[in-house]
Design an enzyme around this catalytic site. Structure first.
Site, short mmCIF file in Angstrom:
data_model
loop_
_atom_site.label_atom_id
_atom_site.label_comp_id
_atom_site.label_asym_id
_atom_site.label_seq_id
_atom_site.Cartn_x
_atom_site.Cartn_y
_atom_site.Cartn_z
N ARG A 107 0.85 -1.19 0.00
CA ARG A 107 0.00 0.00 0.00
C ARG A 107 0.88 1.23 0.00
NH1 ARG A 107 -4.58 0.68 4.51
NH2 ARG A 107 -2.74 1.14 5.73
N THR A 111 -1.10 7.53 -0.61
CA THR A 111 -2.40 7.45 -1.29
C THR A 111 -3.24 6.28 -0.79
OG1 THR A 111 -1.54 5.98 -2.99
CG2 THR A 111 -1.35 8.35 -3.41
N ASP A 203 0.74 -3.02 12.14
CA ASP A 203 1.11 -3.43 10.78
C ASP A 203 1.45 -4.92 10.79
OD1 ASP A 203 2.39 -1.94 8.01
OD2 ASP A 203 2.91 -4.02 8.46
N ASP A 206 4.94 -5.99 9.34
CA ASP A 206 6.05 -5.62 10.22
C ASP A 206 6.09 -6.51 11.46
OD1 ASP A 206 6.97 -3.63 8.56
OD2 ASP A 206 5.90 -2.02 9.58
O1 LIG Z 1 -7.16 -3.04 2.64
P1 LIG Z 1 -5.95 -2.20 2.35
O2 LIG Z 1 -6.16 -0.75 2.72
O3 LIG Z 1 -5.43 -2.37 0.97
O4 LIG Z 1 -4.83 -2.65 3.37
C1 LIG Z 1 -4.53 -3.97 3.64
C2 LIG Z 1 -3.18 -4.32 3.12
O5 LIG Z 1 -2.17 -3.61 3.86
C3 LIG Z 1 -1.23 -4.55 4.36
O6 LIG Z 1 -0.19 -4.76 3.49
P2 LIG Z 1 1.03 -3.72 3.36
O7 LIG Z 1 0.78 -2.73 2.29
O8 LIG Z 1 1.34 -3.19 4.72
O9 LIG Z 1 2.19 -4.65 2.85
P3 LIG Z 1 3.03 -5.74 3.67
O10 LIG Z 1 2.12 -6.92 3.85
O11 LIG Z 1 4.19 -6.00 2.80
O12 LIG Z 1 3.41 -5.14 4.98
C4 LIG Z 1 -2.07 -5.79 4.55
O13 LIG Z 1 -1.33 -6.96 4.68
C5 LIG Z 1 -2.96 -5.78 3.33
O14 LIG Z 1 -2.36 -6.36 2.19
O1 LIG Z 2 -4.28 -1.93 10.21
C1 LIG Z 2 -3.67 -2.27 9.18
C2 LIG Z 2 -4.04 -1.80 7.91
C3 LIG Z 2 -3.34 -2.23 6.83
N1 LIG Z 2 -2.31 -3.07 7.00
C4 LIG Z 2 -1.94 -3.52 8.22
O2 LIG Z 2 -0.98 -4.29 8.34
N2 LIG Z 2 -2.62 -3.11 9.28
MG LIG Z 3 2.50 -3.88 6.04
#
Ligand SMILES: O=P(O)(O)OC[C@H]1O[C@H](OP(=O)(O)OP(=O)(O)O)[C@H](O)[C@@H]1O
Ligand SMILES: O=c1cc[nH]c(=O)[nH]1
Ligand SMILES: [Mg+2]
Length: 212
Positions: A107, A111, A203, A206
């Site tokens: 994400r 944005t 997160d 993370d």
């Molecule tokens: O519903 P949304 O608003 O799209 O958010 C959810 C997304 O955000 C997080 O991923 P992130 O972008 O943090 O990537 P990561 O898993 O690599 O940390 C999570 O694991 C989802 O994929």
């Molecule tokens: O709360 C949240 C939203 C998006 N992605 C995450 O990992 N946590």
């Molecule tokens: Mg993430």
């Protein structure tokens, strides 16, 4: 609370207990990973409840027996990288024959729109029933993009399995894809101004991989 058709919230005590530990900010990466895997395994049990069975003839040490086995359904599990990876092993423990396809999305922090960076799917993905794995359904942008992408490849049966969903995320996925069944262990209150689920768990990527 009713979130509409095709939303299933698991209230099993084991899932809720483990989810409380997952949410706790004092839970470290090792325990977090173990718990996410365990909850995925418990959810797999429910998500696969409607798989069709067929009668088979086997032989026990005592004699012939009729038994029932899952009838030739081809399953696929599709983790959204990174955080969806944490749920893969729990699923594979119960459905080891499933093929695994990976979709890499992150994400954009400003944005909040998803950006694709990786995709590798089974060659026969369009013949499979798919379960997308992602612990967090926040704005719904990532899940919607993953479903868009799989449908473009000809996939017709898609379920989404997450740990925590925001009402906004459920609404966004179902606005475009009302046919997708959403399975989650909790529906939380809202999103904050950074698009994080409140109270959520922080997160997920993370916390799984210790990157913060
Ligand atoms: O519903 P949304 O608003 O799209 O958010 C959810 C997304 O955000 C997080 O991923 P992130 O972008 O943090 O990537 P990561 O898993 O690599 O940390 C999570 O694991 C989802 O994929
Ligand atoms: O709360 C949240 C939203 C998006 N992605 C995450 O990992 N946590
Ligand atoms: Mg993430």
């Amino acid at each position: 609370m009713d979130y509409g058709k095709n939303v299933f919230v698991f209230d099993h005590p084991l899932i809720q207990h483990k989810l409380a530990l997952i949410r706790d900010e004092n839970t470290g990466a090792k325990e977090f990973r173990e718990l996410v895997e365990e909850v995925a395994m418990l959810m797999a049990y429910e998500v696969t409840r409607n798989l069709p069975l067929e009668e088979v003839q086997i032989k026990t040490p005592i004699g012939p027996a009729k038994a029932r086995m899952i009838s030739g359904k081809k399953l696929g599990i599709i983790p959204i990288l990174r955080a969806g990876l944490g749920m893969v092993n729990g699923m594979l423990k119960l459905i080891p024959a499933a093929k695994v396809g990976h979709i890499g999305l992150y994400r954009d922090p400003d944005t909040l729109t998803p950006v694709e960076y990786y995709c590798k799917l089974p060659a026969d993905v369009n013949e499979r029933e798919l379960i997308i794995l992602d612990p967090m359904l926040a704005t719904g942008g990532s899940a919607t993009m993953a479903v868009d992408f799989l449908k473009e490849k000809g996939v017709t049966s898609i379920k989404l399995m997450c740990l925590i969903a925001a009402p906004e995320g459920i609404a966004a996925v179902h606005k475009k894809h009302p046919d997708v069944e959403i399975y989650t262990a909790a529906v939380d209150e809202k999103l904050n101004s950074h698009g994080y689920i409140v109270p959520g768990l922080g997160d997920a990527g993370d916390r799984l991989f210790g990157t913060k």
